[in-house]
Structure formats: C-alpha cells, structure tokens
Design an enzyme around this catalytic site. Sequence first.
Site, PDB file in Angstrom:
ATOM      1  N   ASP A 143      87.939 -50.213-111.199  1.00 55.79           N
ATOM      2  CA  ASP A 143      89.324 -50.003-110.780  1.00 55.79           C
ATOM      3  C   ASP A 143      89.714 -48.618-111.287  1.00 55.79           C
ATOM      4  O   ASP A 143      89.946 -48.414-112.481  1.00 55.79           O
ATOM      5  CB  ASP A 143      90.224 -51.109-111.363  1.00 55.79           C
ATOM      6  CG  ASP A 143      91.658 -51.015-110.856  1.00 55.79           C
ATOM      7  OD1 ASP A 143      92.119 -49.888-110.587  1.00 55.79           O
ATOM      8  OD2 ASP A 143      92.324 -52.068-110.741  1.00 55.79           O
ATOM      9  N   ARG A 203      92.197 -54.362 -84.914  1.00 52.16           N
ATOM     10  CA  ARG A 203      91.748 -54.777 -86.243  1.00 52.16           C
ATOM     11  C   ARG A 203      90.658 -53.864 -86.787  1.00 52.16           C
ATOM     12  O   ARG A 203      90.396 -53.844 -87.986  1.00 52.16           O
ATOM     13  CB  ARG A 203      91.286 -56.240 -86.216  1.00 52.16           C
ATOM     14  CG  ARG A 203      91.300 -56.833 -87.600  1.00 52.16           C
ATOM     15  CD  ARG A 203      90.905 -58.301 -87.769  1.00 52.16           C
ATOM     16  NE  ARG A 203      91.008 -59.163 -86.628  1.00 52.16           N
ATOM     17  CZ  ARG A 203      89.975 -59.450 -85.812  1.00 52.16           C
ATOM     18  NH1 ARG A 203      88.790 -58.907 -86.019  1.00 52.16           N
ATOM     19  NH2 ARG A 203      90.149 -60.272 -84.805  1.00 52.16           N
ATOM     20  N   TYR A 211      93.507 -55.655-115.064  1.00 48.49           N
ATOM     21  CA  TYR A 211      94.783 -55.905-114.393  1.00 48.49           C
ATOM     22  C   TYR A 211      94.923 -57.423-114.200  1.00 48.49           C
ATOM     23  O   TYR A 211      93.999 -58.076-113.719  1.00 48.49           O
ATOM     24  CB  TYR A 211      94.738 -55.171-113.053  1.00 48.49           C
ATOM     25  CG  TYR A 211      95.977 -55.233-112.217  1.00 48.49           C
ATOM     26  CD1 TYR A 211      97.181 -54.698-112.675  1.00 48.49           C
ATOM     27  CD2 TYR A 211      95.950 -55.779-110.942  1.00 48.49           C
ATOM     28  CE1 TYR A 211      98.313 -54.730-111.886  1.00 48.49           C
ATOM     29  CE2 TYR A 211      97.077 -55.810-110.137  1.00 48.49           C
ATOM     30  CZ  TYR A 211      98.259 -55.289-110.619  1.00 48.49           C
ATOM     31  OH  TYR A 211      99.370 -55.312-109.834  1.00 48.49           O
ATOM     32  N   LYS A 222      99.794 -46.732-105.744  1.00 48.42           N
ATOM     33  CA  LYS A 222     100.224 -45.920-106.878  1.00 48.42           C
ATOM     34  C   LYS A 222     100.184 -44.426-106.518  1.00 48.42           C
ATOM     35  O   LYS A 222     101.053 -43.956-105.824  1.00 48.42           O
ATOM     36  CB  LYS A 222      99.367 -46.250-108.105  1.00 48.42           C
ATOM     37  CG  LYS A 222      99.172 -47.761-108.338  1.00 48.42           C
ATOM     38  CD  LYS A 222     100.459 -48.466-108.734  1.00 48.42           C
ATOM     39  CE  LYS A 222     100.402 -49.990-108.647  1.00 48.42           C
ATOM     40  NZ  LYS A 222      99.353 -50.662-109.379  1.00 48.42           N
TER      41      LYS A 222
HETATM   42  C1  LIG Z   1      98.937 -52.084-109.192  1.00 52.08           C
HETATM   43  C2  LIG Z   1      97.521 -52.217-109.572  1.00 52.08           C
HETATM   44  C3  LIG Z   1      96.634 -52.910-108.762  1.00 52.08           C
HETATM   45  C4  LIG Z   1      97.056 -53.669-107.546  1.00 52.08           C
HETATM   46  O1  LIG Z   1      97.603 -52.894-106.547  1.00 52.08           O
HETATM   47  P1  LIG Z   1      98.676 -53.505-105.508  1.00 52.08           P
HETATM   48  O2  LIG Z   1      98.713 -52.487-104.443  1.00 52.08           O
HETATM   49  O3  LIG Z   1      99.953 -53.663-106.268  1.00 52.08           O
HETATM   50  O4  LIG Z   1      98.133 -54.811-105.047  1.00 52.08           O
HETATM   51  C5  LIG Z   1      95.312 -52.945-109.142  1.00 52.08           C
HETATM   52  N1  LIG Z   1      94.885 -52.338-110.267  1.00 52.08           N
HETATM   53  C6  LIG Z   1      95.713 -51.674-111.074  1.00 52.08           C
HETATM   54  C7  LIG Z   1      95.185 -51.038-112.298  1.00 52.08           C
HETATM   55  C8  LIG Z   1      97.071 -51.601-110.765  1.00 52.08           C
HETATM   56  O5  LIG Z   1      97.905 -50.976-111.581  1.00 52.08           O
END
Ligand SMILES: *Cc1c(COP(=O)(O)O)cnc(C)c1O
Length: 396
Positions: free
Chosen positions: A188, A62, A116, A213
């Site tokens: 973010d 972990r 988001y 992403k």
């Molecule tokens: C997709 C996304 C997330 C979340 O990511 P996941 O890996 O799908 O949980 C957070 N912030 C933004 C801007 C996103 O596009």
Amino acid sequence: MTETDDDRHGDATRVVNAGRRPEWTSGIVSPPVWRASTILYESVADLRAATRDTHHKLFYGRRGTPTQWSLADALTSLEPGAEGTFLYCSGVAAIAGALLSVLAPGDEVLMIDNAYDPSRSMATGLLKRFGISTRFYDPMIGAGIAALIGDKTRAILIEAPGSLTFEVPDLPAIIAAAKARGVTTLLDNTWATPLFLPAIAMGIDLSILACTKYIVGHSDAMLGSVTAGPGHFAALRDTAHQLGHIASPDDCWLGSRGLRTMAVRLAHHQQSALKIAHWLKSRPEVARVFHPALPDCPGQAHFLRDFKGSSGLFSFELRGGDEEARAALIDGLALFGIGYSWGGFESLALPVDPQRYRTATTPDFNGPLVRLSIGLEDPADLIADLAAGLERFRAA
Ligand SMILES: *Cc1c(COP(=O)(O)O)cnc(C)c1O
C-alpha cells in the site's frame, strides 16, 4: 513521448505528460470524459472482431474508455518497470482486487500489523470466509519475516509507512525474503506515491494506491489503483474483469486532473509537514512526533535510505492528557477539518487510537495521539492554529 524520455524527466514533467497519448486526446490537452456502456458496431463481423482484441479498444463500458486508459497508463509510466495498472472505484476495492488476484482457498497472507484498518477487516472477514488465513506481523520485523513464511504463505501485504503510527518497514529485506520463497509482495504505497517510492523498481509485485488521497488531491472523488510488476498484470486484470470492477470515467478524469499538479502539491505538502513536525517536536506538550523523516519514528533509517521524499501525513503523541484534552485541542482548530481521509488541499486533524487495531504488537503510547494531514495552506497559519490548540490542551 517514449518510455525512455519519461524515465529521464523529473517528477513534475512526468506527471504533466503521463498518459496523454495523442490517440486519446485528439489535440485536446486533457483526455476528455468518455462515458459509455454500449459501443455500437457497423456489422456483426465488426462486433466479433472487437471481441478478439479489447485492449485499449472501445468494446463495452465495463472495459473502460480512453478516460480510464489514460489514467491507468499514466500510473504505469510513473512506476518504472511496471507491466500495467488497473483502476478501481476506491482504494479499498484496489486492495481487495490485488489480494484476490493472488490468493486462493487454503492460502495464507502475512499482513503488517499497522495496516489500514479496512485491510485488516478484509483479512478477518472476507478472506477468512473464503478459507484464506492471515497472520499479522511486527512492522519492524525486517529480514525476520523469513521465519514466518510457511508452505501456505502466498502473499505479504506491506504498508510503508503505516498511516496511523508511521513505522517504516525494511522493504528490501522483506522483498528479498519473499522472493526467496516465491511469495507475492503487495505494498500500500498511498503515503509516498510512486514519486517518492517507485515500488515496482524496488521489487514489489503489486503497488496499491488509494488515488482518493494524493492523486485526486482535492477530496472530491473516490478512486484506487493497482500497478503490477512483471508477470503479475494478467492475473490482476482477469480478476478485476471477473469481479466486474470499473472506475467511473468522471472520477478517473478527476484523478487525471489531480495528477497534473501532484508533484508541486507533494513538494508543498512535504515542506509544510516537515516544518510543522519540527515545530511540534520543540513543544513541551508534545512527547513524540511520528514522521518518517524524524528520529522518533521507528524505521527512520529505512525512510532515509529508500524514499525520495515525504508527504503531508504524520502523527504526534501528546505528553499526558486524556481523551477530553485531546478533543479540546482538535475541536477548536480553525484551519484543520475533522474528518477521515487525507491528501487533499485542506488540512485535517484526527484523533487516532492504534491500540485498537493491533494484534501482533503492543504499541507503547503514553499520551493520546493526533494525526495531521497537512494541506496547502501557509504553514505559519497552521502553526498558529496548532499553538492555540496546544494551549487549550494544556488548560483542559
Ligand atoms: C484511505 C486509504 C485507503 C483506502 O482508500 P479509499 O479510497 O478510502 O477506499 C487505503 N490505504 C490507505 C493507507 C489509506 O489511507
């Protein structure tokens, strides 16, 4: 490679070399996948000694293995001035990990109104349940955020730009207001990545990525990260440990593999998306194009001042038309998939309805919106596909 070397090098060089410490690779080019739960010790004395210092030492699964440490180290090195990075099993888990490392019952978080959607649900669900309140603010508030900061305000969550409508907030103004009151800033940074927006160097305290992403880049793994600025890593790490967060070594390996090509991928995403955004802007069926580098986008001046580049995600507003006409456009696209997420090598198109998710501001859209994630295909082919789509829109 020393940190100083790393800072001097260009983006493509930095992502190729980041996190590849000799002790984690043993001569292999990429750190391999180390899967583990149990780590075995020679003796009780060794086991006890291991407990005393677990940082970058095999201790228990972990706490990670060189596969995870290497990716975390790489992401830290991409944010000049950062103290450390923790990895999570998804971007949403990273957002939760960051918020929970800062907030306690009775606190308030200020959240950007174009956040988001799962971040919004976290605020109005989980955080509310634990006695943490949220106020949503206008993405274009800038220095005006100072007036919203109250005695209970502990954190400000920012997204730059918003991932549906792409307003670019005035980051330095928000950061300055937060610092003046000792409020922690969380960004973010998924859209720009540290390559196009070194958030920690700008003064952000916690820089969050949905690595799903552009870091992974191939639509085949879920992964998140939070990189902490000075003084913020210990709370982030302790919270993550207490919540039992761990990102799987296999997914981290995919993240590391993706990272090596991220600079060249982003360069292509940037160029193609700009070409397609400008082309859309010239079309009579399109009312506005919300791409941070284009003048229709609120905060374009902030983008030009603060960002080193743009990625492949933007949206556009159709002139007139309804839900059905928009579906006709999207449904017939041959090269754009219809699906959530973005940042992969393949292009995606999505109908977006941001009106549903706003409470502090009322977006002024007249026609339906479409969001595009521009992949690595030839832009001429994508333009031809979209041209046929706009013909279907016009006919519907
Ligand atoms: C997709 C996304 C997330 C979340 O990511 P996941 O890996 O799908 O949980 C957070 N912030 C933004 C801007 C996103 O596009």
